[in-house]
Design an enzyme around this catalytic site. Structure first.
Site, mmCIF file in Angstrom:
data_model
loop_
_atom_site.group_PDB
_atom_site.id
_atom_site.type_symbol
_atom_site.label_atom_id
_atom_site.label_comp_id
_atom_site.label_asym_id
_atom_site.label_seq_id
_atom_site.Cartn_x
_atom_site.Cartn_y
_atom_site.Cartn_z
ATOM 1 N N MET A 180 17.663 13.516 0.274
ATOM 2 C CA MET A 180 18.749 13.819 -0.657
ATOM 3 C C MET A 180 18.376 13.351 -2.066
ATOM 4 S SD MET A 180 22.213 13.386 1.531
ATOM 5 C CE MET A 180 22.260 11.617 1.542
ATOM 6 N N SER B 44 18.611 4.551 -1.287
ATOM 7 C CA SER B 44 19.028 5.145 -2.575
ATOM 8 C C SER B 44 20.293 4.460 -3.074
ATOM 9 C CB SER B 44 19.285 6.636 -2.406
ATOM 10 O OG SER B 44 18.136 7.261 -1.880
ATOM 11 N N HIS C 159 12.510 6.932 -3.381
ATOM 12 C CA HIS C 159 11.956 5.581 -3.509
ATOM 13 C C HIS C 159 10.778 5.447 -2.545
ATOM 14 C CE1 HIS C 159 14.084 4.858 0.216
ATOM 15 N NE2 HIS C 159 15.262 5.117 -0.358
ATOM 16 N N LYS D 187 14.856 3.910 9.272
ATOM 17 C CA LYS D 187 15.931 3.255 8.515
ATOM 18 C C LYS D 187 17.300 3.772 8.977
ATOM 19 C CE LYS D 187 18.334 1.792 4.839
ATOM 20 N NZ LYS D 187 19.426 2.725 4.853
ATOM 21 N N ASP D 188 17.382 5.090 9.179
ATOM 22 C CA ASP D 188 18.622 5.694 9.679
ATOM 23 C C ASP D 188 18.399 5.969 11.162
ATOM 24 O OD1 ASP D 188 20.154 6.260 7.001
ATOM 25 O OD2 ASP D 188 18.081 6.813 6.666
ATOM 26 N N GLN E 11 20.662 8.426 12.995
ATOM 27 C CA GLN E 11 20.387 9.785 12.504
ATOM 28 C C GLN E 11 19.129 10.349 13.164
ATOM 29 O OE1 GLN E 11 20.629 11.241 8.258
ATOM 30 N NE2 GLN E 11 18.475 10.688 8.268
ATOM 31 N N GLY F 247 10.478 4.299 0.320
ATOM 32 C CA GLY F 247 10.750 4.701 1.704
ATOM 33 C C GLY F 247 10.475 6.183 1.882
ATOM 34 N N HIS F 248 10.994 6.992 0.963
ATOM 35 C CA HIS F 248 10.740 8.438 1.018
ATOM 36 C C HIS F 248 9.233 8.720 0.851
ATOM 37 C CE1 HIS F 248 15.000 8.442 -0.708
ATOM 38 N NE2 HIS F 248 15.141 9.134 0.392
ATOM 39 N N GLN G 80 27.923 16.111 4.802
ATOM 40 C CA GLN G 80 27.786 14.841 5.508
ATOM 41 C C GLN G 80 28.475 13.671 4.823
ATOM 42 O OE1 GLN G 80 23.310 15.032 5.027
ATOM 43 N NE2 GLN G 80 23.524 12.815 4.995
HETATM 44 P P1 PAJ Z 1 17.991 10.259 2.535
HETATM 45 O O1 PAJ Z 1 18.951 9.133 2.604
HETATM 46 O O2 PAJ Z 1 17.523 10.727 1.186
HETATM 47 O O3 PAJ Z 1 16.740 9.868 3.390
HETATM 48 C C1 PAJ Z 1 15.707 10.796 3.610
HETATM 49 C C2 PAJ Z 1 14.764 10.221 4.647
HETATM 50 O O4 PAJ Z 1 14.175 9.021 4.140
HETATM 51 C C3 PAJ Z 1 15.499 9.854 5.951
HETATM 52 O O5 PAJ Z 1 14.734 10.270 7.063
HETATM 53 C C4 PAJ Z 1 15.586 8.336 5.850
HETATM 54 O O6 PAJ Z 1 15.649 7.697 7.115
HETATM 55 C C5 PAJ Z 1 14.290 8.005 5.121
HETATM 56 N N1 PAJ Z 1 14.380 6.687 4.501
HETATM 57 C C6 PAJ Z 1 15.342 6.227 3.661
HETATM 58 N N2 PAJ Z 1 15.120 4.927 3.346
HETATM 59 C C7 PAJ Z 1 13.991 4.564 4.021
HETATM 60 C C8 PAJ Z 1 13.244 3.347 4.128
HETATM 61 N N3 PAJ Z 1 13.604 2.241 3.487
HETATM 62 N N4 PAJ Z 1 12.133 3.342 4.892
HETATM 63 C C9 PAJ Z 1 11.751 4.464 5.563
HETATM 64 N N5 PAJ Z 1 12.411 5.650 5.514
HETATM 65 C C10 PAJ Z 1 13.513 5.690 4.746
HETATM 66 O O7 PAJ Z 1 18.760 10.733 5.374
HETATM 67 C C11 PAJ Z 1 19.049 11.587 4.550
HETATM 68 O O8 PAJ Z 1 18.620 11.559 3.256
HETATM 69 C C12 PAJ Z 1 19.898 12.792 4.908
HETATM 70 O O9 PAJ Z 1 20.835 12.448 5.887
HETATM 71 C C13 PAJ Z 1 19.067 14.026 5.368
HETATM 72 C C14 PAJ Z 1 18.268 13.732 6.641
HETATM 73 C C15 PAJ Z 1 18.119 14.476 4.243
HETATM 74 C C16 PAJ Z 1 20.032 15.198 5.677
HETATM 75 O O10 PAJ Z 1 20.803 15.512 4.574
#
Ligand code: PAJ
Length: 306
Positions: free
Chosen positions: A30, A189, A34, A152-153, A156, A36-37, A61
């Site tokens: 989304m 985020s 950062h 992290k999620d 999900q 993580g992404h 969502q």
């Molecule tokens: P978003 O919060 O942008 O996260 C996108 C992906 O990055 C997710 O799979 C999330 O688990 C991962 N992520 C976030 N922070 C992280 C971290 N600290 N370490 C590792 N991975 C991390 O999750 C979503 O978006 C939405 O729900 C989405 C799947 C895109 C559907 O809209």
């Protein structure tokens, strides 16, 4: 790097890549990208020929209008981040491109039973239907690929895995480890919305998980003991309001009573700091690896000092 805004063009570009024998890696996000992404993009880059990142703040969502209104949007910076990470395609559709009748209700949605019940599913009703629906759409747009999600999620990830299996979607779901700040806070985020005091306080989430994990090493033990210990750590921090801290089965996400094998357990935690909701989790056994590493470091230190 190509930035694509329409479903049709994204489908075509990725189908063409596959037609020439190249594999596709998809990283759904989304935005407000950062480290993580970036870790997901790097993994996709290492494992696939063509890497596509979707950037879409999915209104389906979000239950809370305040949350979506304040969700950070940093598209220009995100685009540069993707280019630096070696991404080939950024798919950044508008809400109307994804949901043509928006804001009218979306007629077809995906609802996953079992793993989406409880925890985030209880605290954020409808959230996982929104996630499952948009991820199903993104999978249909990307076509057969490997898709990268963060642990992290954790719930999900379980919901996405369940949906992909149940609907026989030809996508390989890859779970990736959590990236953390040096003090242990999981990158999110939403962290930018924390005040300086809240940012300091937020570290109790990962501290509580560490305490829970240490207790798990004495398994067999009761999950209520672990949950209570985590709750006490969080309650030591007045700025943080605990939603849940639980020990669950890592596959079904159902709370256990007696824990015999910590390898089968995941600790989940969620809390609110002012208007910001944070979640975190960890495996039941990680600490054994950590402890082994700490022990080795200690041994090396002892050898060095003679
Ligand atoms: P978003 O919060 O942008 O996260 C996108 C992906 O990055 C997710 O799979 C999330 O688990 C991962 N992520 C976030 N922070 C992280 C971290 N600290 N370490 C590792 N991975 C991390 O999750 C979503 O978006 C939405 O729900 C989405 C799947 C895109 C559907 O809209």
């Amino acid at each position: 790097m190509r930035v694509i805004e329409t479903v049709a063009e994204c489908q075509e570009v990725l189908a063409q890549a596959r037609a020439t024998g190249r594999t596709v890696g998809l990283v759904p996000t989304m935005g407000a990208l950062h480290a993580g992404h970036i870790s997901l993009m790097s993994r996709a880059r290492a494992e696939c020929d063509v890497v596509a990142v979707s950037i879409f703040v999915n209104p389906l969502q979000f239950g809370d209008p305040d949350d979506i209104a304040h969700y950070p949007r940093t598209f220009d910076r995100d685009r540069r981040t993707c280019a630096q990470a070696g991404v080939d395609v950024v798919f950044a559709p508008s809400v109307r491109e994804m949901y043509p009748d928006w804001p009218a209700q979306v007629a077809t949605t995906v609802s996953v039973g079992g793993v989406s019940e409880g925890w985030e599913g209880t605290s954020r009703p409808g959230h996982f239907d929104g996630v499952a629906t948009v991820v199903a759409k993104l999978f249909a747009i990307a076509g057969p690929c490997r898709a990268y999600f963060g642990e992290k999620d954790f719930q999900q990830l379980a919901v996405v895995r369940q949906m992909t299996a149940d609907l026989s979607i030809p996508v390989v779901v890859v779970g990736c480890p959590i990236v953390r700040e040096t003090d242990g806070l999981a990158l999110s985020s939403r962290n930018v919305r924390l005040s300086p005091d809240e940012r300091v306080a937020a570290v109790v989430l990962s501290r509580a998980l560490a305490v829970g994990r240490n207790l798990l090493q004495q398994a067999p033990c009761y999950s209520s003991t672990v949950a209570e210990a985590m709750r006490l750590v969080v309650e030591s921090e007045p700025l943080v309001h605990l939603d849940y801290a639980v020990a669950v089965g890592r596959h079904d996400l159902v709370a256990r009573e007696l824990i015999e094998d910590p390898r089968e357990v995941r600790l989940l935690i969620a809390a609110e700091l002012g208007p910001v909701r944070l979640i975190d989790n960890c495996a039941g056994l990680e600490v054994v690896a950590d402890m082994a590493e700490r022990h080795q470091r200690h041994q090396r230190h002892l050898e060095r000092i003679g």
